[in-house]
Scaffold this active site. Structure first.
Site, mmCIF file in Angstrom:
data_model
loop_
_atom_site.group_PDB
_atom_site.id
_atom_site.type_symbol
_atom_site.label_atom_id
_atom_site.label_comp_id
_atom_site.label_asym_id
_atom_site.label_seq_id
_atom_site.Cartn_x
_atom_site.Cartn_y
_atom_site.Cartn_z
ATOM 1 N N ASP A 41 0.738 -1.216 -0.079
ATOM 2 C CA ASP A 41 -0.101 0.023 0.041
ATOM 3 C C ASP A 41 0.878 1.304 0.072
ATOM 4 O OD1 ASP A 41 -2.082 -1.904 0.138
ATOM 5 O OD2 ASP A 41 -2.352 -1.669 2.238
ATOM 6 N N GLY A 96 -4.522 -4.399 -3.938
ATOM 7 C CA GLY A 96 -5.462 -3.197 -4.144
ATOM 8 C C GLY A 96 -4.814 -1.840 -4.464
ATOM 9 N N HIS A 97 -4.839 -1.814 -5.762
ATOM 10 C CA HIS A 97 -3.953 -0.441 -6.269
ATOM 11 C C HIS A 97 -5.013 0.741 -6.658
ATOM 12 C CE1 HIS A 97 -0.222 -3.290 -7.105
ATOM 13 N NE2 HIS A 97 -0.854 -3.317 -6.016
#
Ligand code: GDP
Ligand code: IMO
Ligand code: MG
Length: 420
Positions: free
Chosen positions: A12, A39-40
């Site tokens: 992250d 999760g980009h």
């Protein structure tokens, strides 16, 4: 040639934003490992999009995107992501390619992930429960189904064989949840996957390199979550470091040029496991609130703390980092003083090495205090605008980690980045 963008902490760091920023300079953006645990986050026309498996170059018309063989792919999540990116104008029929070798995450992998975590009691990994670990276990156990297999006539019988194997394991865990609905959506998604561009990924990348095209490899997770070098067993199941680019895409080491490592100006971790600089006080809470530190995949609050230069230097070493991007500089704008961990005190002995095993040690971070800059950095546009105390913070980090910070990101927006 191939350049790489990867995470240097516990994930992250803002990899998605930085890949999106650089993507238009490349012909191909390729994910080389991980799966929907990632999760980009990026912003397209001011609107937030979170990508899980589709590479972060998808919004650039002249850049094609490859999901490489080292990735574990959940077709159900892919189908949803394709709908999302299409609603932002991306054309997956033209710009998305998937390697035949990419391993498939089955509904039973997700069930096994859940059952395995439940069985761990206090020793939970804090997995995203997307089936990552069980899928990579099937890969190394030589049982896996791969994207290329869906084009074979005997795909269903291969699926049933593996499913039966998984059922025995699930029975051992006394896992009784009904997953038939998951299977229905899985087969629907397999039909959809058949309509996408499935390619021989190694030739796809190497032929492009031979034609003089530029490839950007996009990492997921980060060095301290690496299967070999992370804070084991609190890690993910793939090779998140630059070495993973070679095995994940089928490119030789000498084809790799720049290795661009991303670090936050502080540090976060989501899930369980050692985190030497974690703050359990009001400062940690302030970092979480100002930095909006909540997981892009699971929504869980991220654990927050000061920058850990010992771990960061280790991450630069094992990756061979040539350039660093420091993100979320703006999050530190209001802090009077900043702490940077420059050594670990383990049972009264100082060390600047990351120990083989951090769990269970009497490990305390040793800090050096730096002055904060008390400036709204989010509006700054160029190097000359940076407050002198931010420049001093950057120089201090550069000297310690022996790698140069070349860009500072000063907000989540596409244009909020300053070249140094
Ligand atoms: P990734 O997994 O490495 O791509 O990072 P995530 O998307 O999971 O988390 C990074 C978060 O920080 C996202 O919400 C981004 O929009 C945000 N972000 C990225 N760069 C910056 C920055 O420089 N400043 C601020 N304030 N937020 C940023
Ligand atoms: P990106 O690419 C942050 C963490 C999980 C858990 C551990 C294992 O967005 O930086 P897994 O689902 O792989 O079994 O989880 O790794 N984790 C991440 N943390 N960012 C990620 O990806 C992560 N992917 C996995 O929280 O602690
Ligand atoms: Mg993320």
């Amino acid at each position: 040639m191939v350049d790489v963008i990867l995470g240097l902490q516990w994930g992250d760091e803002g990899k998605g934003k930085i890949v999106d920023f650089f993507a238009s300079d490349y012909d191909i953006v390729a994910r080389f490992q991980g799966g929907p645990n990632a999760g980009h986050t990026l912003y397209v026309d001011g609107k937030k999009v979170v990508l899980h498996q589709i590479p972060s170059g998808i919004f650039h018309q002249n850049t094609v995107n490859l999901i490489g063989g080292g990735v574990v792919l959940d077709p159900v999540i892919l189908k949803k992501e394709c709908d999302t990116v299409a609603s932002f104008g991306a054309d997956v029929s033209k710009n998305l390619f998937i390697s035949e070798r990419t391993n498939l995450i089955l509904p039973t992998h997700r069930a096994l992930d859940k059952a395995s975590e439940l069985s761990k009691g206090d020793g939970k990994i804090g997995s995203t429960l997307k089936g990552i670990g069980p899928c990579y276990m099937d890969k190394t156990g030589r049982n896996a189904l791969r994207v290329g297999d869906i084009l074979n006539k005997n795909f269903i019988s291969q699926y049933i064989k593996l499913r039966l194997k998984h059922q025995k394991l699930l029975d051992n865990y006394h896992f009784t949840e009904d997953i038939s609905a998951w299977e229905d959506e899985f087969f629907e998604a397999i039909e959809f996957l058949r309509t996408l561009n499935i390619v021989n990924g190694e030739y796809f990348v190497n032929n492009a390199i031979a034609e003089g095209k530029k490839v950007l490899a996009e990492g997921a997770q980060a060095a301290m979550l690496d299967i070999d070098f992370g804070t084991y067993p609190y890690v993910t199941s793939s090779s998140t470091i630059s070495a993973g680019v070679c095995s994940g895409l089928g490119v030789a080491p000498q084809k790799i040029k720049d290795i661009i490592g991303i670090t936050k100006s502080y540090c976060t971790r989501v899930g369980s496991g050692p985190f030497p600089t974690e703050l359990h006080d009001a400062v940690g809470e302030e970092l979480r609130q100002i930095g909006s530190e909540f997981g892009a995949t699971t929504g869980r609050p991220r654990r927050c703390g000061w920058i850990d230069l010992v771990a960061l230097k280790f991450a630069c070493m094992i990756n061979g980092v040539t350039k660093v991007v420091m993100t979320k500089a703006d999050v530190l704008d209001k802090f009077e003083n900043l702490e940077a961990c420059t050594a670990y005190d383990i049972d009264g002995k100082l060390t600047q090495e990351v120990p083989f095993q951090m769990e269970g040690l009497n490990l305390q971070p040793v800090y050096q205090t730096r002055k904060g800059w008390h400036t709204d950095s989010s509006v700054l546009k160029k190097k000359e605008d940076l407050p002198k105390d931010m420049v001093a913070y950057i120089e201090f980090i550069n000297n310690f980690i022996q790698a140069p910070i070349k860009y500072v990101s000063n907000g989540p927006g596409r244009e909020q980045i300053i070249s140094l």
